[in-house]
Design a protein around this motif. Structure first.
Motif: not given
Length: 377
Positions: A56, A280, A283, A285-288, A316, A318-319
């Motif tokens: 992160r 992923n 995390l 979940y599927e962030a990528f 993308v 992310f946060g």
């Protein structure tokens, strides 16, 4: 269920194995096949919370948020990543493994003669054991009693690797696994029960090249501090007794390096893209979506390093950070070392080279190092 693991026995305590760093003489009465397959869990962070936080923070641009995003290279080394990398080592283009095997087969017995009896051999990031087995066989043929520890991040891969060593394969070499990070391994070596044993730290392949040059010196210096046993406490003919064996890639050929990291079969790309799946998983979940990312590699002749990047094909989020499409995000370095750079690395780490074995063209070598500091009795 793998025969290496009994579900009724905790991972850190298999067969007769104990977390006490006992020497060969202590094990002779109760050493058995299960003991040789022990996996000792030395992890300080069993939930991988530190890697998740690093992920992160790295993608956010560091603590202050004003740096370019990066992926932590540790994402590469989950269980699937280790298998994918193993496939790379069998490719014709990946010269490193071929060169290392050649050096070990040619000089393995010479290396083995430099390792004192009762030594704790700890291989950092062991992966598949097919290379190091060459050295272990040489030690066994000499009748040298040693304890070999394979340090890696994946329990399942440690199980698989240790299982490949047949029962009764060695008479004088005991093989165990250490489940943890490099930091975990360094702290384990400094435990009271281990601190006075002679040691040989093994950093084979091209592990040292994955660090920046200052980081590589710090990495070696950290393990050099664990070399606290002098020859006076063991067999004096082995000199300083404790040592570090380091594999170093010295290849500066742009085309040869490019082929190694951009193979026609796409093995390297699959290996690097797997880091997104690992991210992923951490995390939750599927962030990528790996299908919408590509891998890019670049050779930097001025710095002597091959850099690899993950590149998103689409924007993308992310946060609070936007990862822009086609903006390359670094994930791993592969630094190469010429002779002058090697000498500087040893000096910066507080080490001196006592021997070296290399291939015919000098593009790969295994270096025996000892600390330049005075060690306590």
């Amino acid at each position: 269920m793998s025969p290496l693991l009994d579900p009724e026995i905790p991972t850190m305590f298999k067969g007769n194995a104990k977390q006490d760093g006992r020497g060969p003489d202590d094990d002779k009465n109760d050493y058995d096949h299960d003991f040789s397959r022990a996996i000792i869990d030395i992890r300080a962070d069993k939930q991988q919370l530190s890697l998740l936080e690093t992920l992160r923070t790295s993608l956010a641009g560091g603590p202050s948020g004003d740096s370019p995003p990066t992926f932590p290279s540790l994402l590469l080394w989950d269980a699937n990543g280790l298998k994918l990398f193993e496939a790379i080592t069998y490719s014709d283009e990946y010269y490193l493994t071929q060169s290392e095997i050649h050096v070990l087969e040619k000089y393995g017995k010479e290396m083995a003669k430099k390792i004192a009896p009762n030594t704790m051999m700890v291989e950092l990031g062991s992966g598949n054991l097919r290379k190091i087995t060459i050295l272990l066989k040489a030690l066994d043929s000499l009748g040298t009693e040693v304890d070999y520890y394979a340090l890696d991040l994946s329990e399942s891969e440690l199980e698989r690797s240790l299982k490949q060593i047949p029962s009764g394969a060695f008479k004088h070499v005991r093989c165990r696994g250490l489940l943890g990070t490099y930091d975990d391994g360094r702290q384990w070596l400094q435990r009271p029960e281990n601190v006075h044993r002679p040691k040989c730290i093994l950093s084979m392949g091209s592990t040292i090249g994955s660090f920046t040059r200052p980081e590589a010196a710090q990495f070696l210096a950290g393990f050099a501090n664990s070399l606290t046993c002098k020859a006076s406490s063991t067999d004096p003919q082995h000199g300083g007794v404790s040592s570090i064996l380091v594999g170093v890639d010295a290849c500066m050929s742009p085309e040869r390096v490019r082929r190694a990291y951009c193979d026609p079969a796409g093995r390297n790309s699959r290996f690097v893209l797997n880091a997104l799946g690992h991210a992923n998983h951490l995390l939750g979940y599927e962030a990528f979506d790996p299908e919408h990312w590509v891998v890019r590699g670049e050779w930097n002749p001025a710095l002597g390093v091959h850099d690899q990047y993950l590149v998103p094909m689409d924007d993308v989020v992310f946060g609070n950070r936007l990862l822009k499409s086609w903006k390359a995000i670094p994930i791993v370095h592969s630094f190469k070392y010429n002779t002058k750079q090697q000498e500087q690395l040893w000096a910066d780490a507080g080490l001196s080279e006592t021997d070296c074995w290399s291939n015919e063209d000098g593009t790969y070598g295994i270096h025996l190092l000892s600390t330049t500091k005075d060690l306590p009795n």
